[in-house]
Design a protein around this motif. Structure first.
Motif, PDB file in Angstrom:
ATOM      1  N   ASN A  10      14.207  -8.251  -0.410  1.00 55.99           N
ATOM      2  CA  ASN A  10      13.952  -8.700   0.754  1.00 55.99           C
ATOM      3  C   ASN A  10      13.678  -7.326   1.694  1.00 55.99           C
ATOM      4  O   ASN A  10      14.054  -6.262   1.321  1.00 55.99           O
ATOM      5  N   ALA A  11      12.960  -7.496   2.926  1.00 58.77           N
ATOM      6  CA  ALA A  11      12.756  -6.540   3.741  1.00 58.77           C
ATOM      7  C   ALA A  11      13.280  -7.052   5.077  1.00 58.77           C
ATOM      8  O   ALA A  11      13.103  -8.044   5.587  1.00 58.77           O
ATOM      9  N   LEU A  22      14.748  -2.000   2.540  1.00 59.68           N
ATOM     10  CA  LEU A  22      14.441  -2.850   1.251  1.00 59.68           C
ATOM     11  C   LEU A  22      15.580  -3.136   0.594  1.00 59.68           C
ATOM     12  O   LEU A  22      16.412  -2.073   0.626  1.00 59.68           O
ATOM     13  N   GLN A  23      16.177  -4.251   0.280  1.00 60.50           N
ATOM     14  CA  GLN A  23      17.289  -4.602  -0.436  1.00 60.50           C
ATOM     15  C   GLN A  23      16.952  -5.578  -1.675  1.00 60.50           C
ATOM     16  O   GLN A  23      16.177  -6.328  -1.652  1.00 60.50           O
ATOM     17  N   VAL A  51       6.576  -1.155   1.553  1.00 60.86           N
ATOM     18  CA  VAL A  51       7.082  -2.082   1.911  1.00 60.86           C
ATOM     19  C   VAL A  51       6.210  -3.417   1.382  1.00 60.86           C
ATOM     20  O   VAL A  51       4.956  -3.363   2.058  1.00 60.86           O
ATOM     21  N   PRO A  52       6.553  -4.314   0.560  1.00 62.06           N
ATOM     22  CA  PRO A  52       5.508  -4.988   0.197  1.00 62.06           C
ATOM     23  C   PRO A  52       5.100  -6.406   1.522  1.00 62.06           C
ATOM     24  O   PRO A  52       6.121  -6.780   2.493  1.00 62.06           O
ATOM     25  N   ILE A  53       3.729  -6.366   1.764  1.00 62.13           N
ATOM     26  CA  ILE A  53       3.481  -7.411   2.657  1.00 62.13           C
ATOM     27  C   ILE A  53       3.057  -8.792   2.516  1.00 62.13           C
ATOM     28  O   ILE A  53       3.292  -9.624   2.999  1.00 62.13           O
ATOM     29  N   PHE A  82       0.833  -1.043  -0.047  1.00 58.87           N
ATOM     30  CA  PHE A  82      -0.065  -0.006  -0.173  1.00 58.87           C
ATOM     31  C   PHE A  82       1.018   1.299   0.249  1.00 58.87           C
ATOM     32  O   PHE A  82       2.283   1.117   0.295  1.00 58.87           O
ATOM     33  N   ARG A  83       0.228   2.331  -0.437  1.00 58.42           N
ATOM     34  CA  ARG A  83       1.069   3.636  -0.756  1.00 58.42           C
ATOM     35  C   ARG A  83       1.018   4.567   0.656  1.00 58.42           C
ATOM     36  O   ARG A  83       1.986   5.438   0.897  1.00 58.42           O
TER      37      ARG A  83
END
Length: 550
Positions: A428-429, A444-445, A131-133, A57-58
């Motif tokens: 990855n987070a 985030l990487q 951050v992707p959940i 989400f933004r």
């Protein structure tokens, strides 16, 4: 299928009894364009293409600076049951444009989520924008077909859990919260989801009986105004007798209540003529039905009748539970009620009367509770409906599902609105913590980068603003993603609803108070590694068109 199925990797078992799937959640619960895209992919001979999609989400909802991730278990149930039935295929044959090749329908009929891998943060964890959940890898056509359903399972669940968590924070630890919103929810599925995820976010119970059965949530309730107004006089009482709790002897509850009402009239300086006989009859009737669970709906004048009936029950060995206030000045009425109960406790030597519960309901929202807190209310429990279940302050979270890699090649979506530019590639987070245990930043990487190490300096950069950067030396590093689905199996022992509920509160404690405050909370930082920053911007320049002036 066996009652229990072996999970992957760790060899854990998952109780198949937990996998009861909502019948509405099926592959056809999607947007038509997902299926037309699937055909176009198939027609373009892209069946062997693999892709990575990010679900994120933004912006945080409700003008806050955190979001609670919820809905993961439902996503896993969906993957577990993903299959187009024969009736689905027949319907699609009738619905899709003419000319669709028959072999495509055979292809759909054989699709499962076996080749999909799903990574996610733990359900109940605080999450932040960009951050992707959830991260999905697998055959392009299949992961494309999952998009809409995964979004609908996560969007409302996370919004609801976040809303409930915010109510929990403003109400405080010692005030109970009950979800009363079924009649105002967006349909039966919305009502059930609201009950489930409000409990996840920190509510203590629901009025929704089916939700109680399905999710093992405590069910609470009193009675409506209709019960009071269904009586107009004492003469309508057809049953007045009740057994003494200890002796079993039948006694006249109304007689006890009328006697106590006369004594209370002097104590409370309220004339018996000001109280309704129909209300007294209704309360006596309800007390006979539920002598150990007497919770009555009252207005200002109703305190006299309630106290009389509660004392009458006490004579016969029972303890009333309390009252619900549903209109008027809630702060004033709650203070008046508590003062009344204290007077009665002292005068009649019944100390438990001090502890009677005061429940308030009446279109309550977050701001109402904050205002009541400032006014020094005496409410023990809030029943909240409309504003909670409809999330009136913000009705949608806005999760999106974006392609970030195909066949190992990164993909970036460009936009004049920087907020809508995606962060490409498989990532990855990590959550980096300070020495005091609070979360400092989410990083985030690229998946090819080594994870950050405790005690080692890490350069953290804003993904799109070059001058915003900082070194962080973490005291603890948490890898956020776990593999939850792979090779057609669930790979983690799924937590119970109670455990997810507990996870929410544990996760919230890792945030500083300034991130959680209601007014002007401090934004939580989300960053990218220096390597990922350069990767994003190089790819941006490669894909951005070059303008021409003339």
């Amino acid at each position: 299928m066996n009652d229990r199925e072996l999970g992957c990797a760790g060899g854990q078992f998952m109780d198949r009894g937990r996998m009861n799937q909502n019948g509405v959640v099926q592959p056809l619960l999607t947007d038509l364009y997902q299926i037309t895209m699937a055909y176009a992919y198939w027609k373009s001979d892209k069946t062997d293409d693999t892709a990575v999609f990010d679900l994120f989400f933004r912006n945080n909802p409700f003008h806050g600076e955190f979001t609670i991730f919820a809905g993961l278990e439902e996503c896993l149930k969906f993957l577990d049951s993903f299959h187009y039935s024969q009736s689905d295929i027949e319907y699609l044959k009738q619905t899709l444009p003419e000319g669709i090749e028959h072999e495509f329908f055979e292809y759909l009929g054989n699709l499962t989520a076996r080749d999909v891998t799903l990574y996610a943060i733990d359900e109940g964890t605080v999450a932040f924008p960009r951050v992707p959940i959830i991260k999905i890898e697998g055959p392009l056509i299949i992961v494309q077909l999952l998009e809409t359903t995964l979004l609908t399972l996560v969007n409302y669940a996370s919004l609801m859990a976040t809303n409930a968590a915010r109510y929990r924070m403003v109400a405080g630890k010692h005030v109970k919260l009950l979800e009363f919103g079924l009649r105002r929810a967006q349909g039966p599925d919305g009502g059930l989801s609201a009950s489930k995820y409000s409990y996840t976010g920190g509510f203590d119970g629901t009025s929704n009986v089916l939700a109680g059965k399905l999710f093992n949530i405590p069910v609470k309730g009193t009675h409506a105004h209709a019960y009071i107004t269904s009586f107009s006089s004492i003469g309508e009482l057809k049953t007045r007798l009740i057994k003494h709790k200890q002796t079993g002897i039948l006694e006249d509850l109304l007689e006890h209540a009328v006697r106590h009402r006369a004594l209370l009239s002097h104590l409370l300086d309220v004339s018996t003529e000001e109280s309704s006989e129909g209300e007294l009859a209704a309360m006596v009737s309800y007390a006979i039905a539920f002598p150990d669970g007497f919770m009555a709906l009252v207005d200002t004048s109703g305190l006299l009748n309630f106290s009389a009936v509660a004392l009458a029950l006490n004579d016969l060995g029972y303890h009333a539970l309390g009252i619900r206030i549903d209109s008027g000045d809630l702060a004033y009425l709650s203070c008046l009620a508590r003062e009344t109960f204290e007077k009665v406790a002292e005068r009649f030597k019944v100390p438990w009367f001090n502890k009677l519960t005061i429940v308030a309901s009446n279109d309550i929202n977050e701001d109402t509770i904050l205002s009541l807190n400032e006014q020094g209310h005496k409410i023990d429990c809030f029943g909240i409906g409309t504003h909670l279940v409809t999330c009136q302050r913000q009705p949608a979270l806005g999760c999106v599902y974006k392609l970030v890699e195909i066949n190992g090649q990164p993909r970036i979506k460009l936009s004049q609105d920087v907020e809508k530019v995606t962060m490409p590639g498989n990532k990855n987070a990590y959550r980096l913590y300070s020495a005091d245990g609070h979360a400092l930043i989410d990083l985030l990487q690229k998946v090819s980068e080594p994870p950050p190490a405790v005690g080692q300096k890490v350069l953290c950069r804003h993904p799109f603003q070059e001058s915003k950067r900082a070194y962080v030396i973490p005291s603890h590093v948490e890898s956020l993603y776990k593999v939850y689905w792979k090779s057609g199996k669930i790979c983690q022992q799924l937590p119970t609803l109670e455990q997810v509920r507990e996870k929410v509160q544990i996760s919230l404690k890792t945030l500083r108070n300034d991130h959680k405050r209601t007014l002007n909370p401090t934004p939580y930082k989300v960053a990218v590694s220096d390597n990922l920053y350069n990767f994003i911007h190089d790819l941006w320049l490669q894909n951005a068109p070059i303008g021409e002036l003339s």
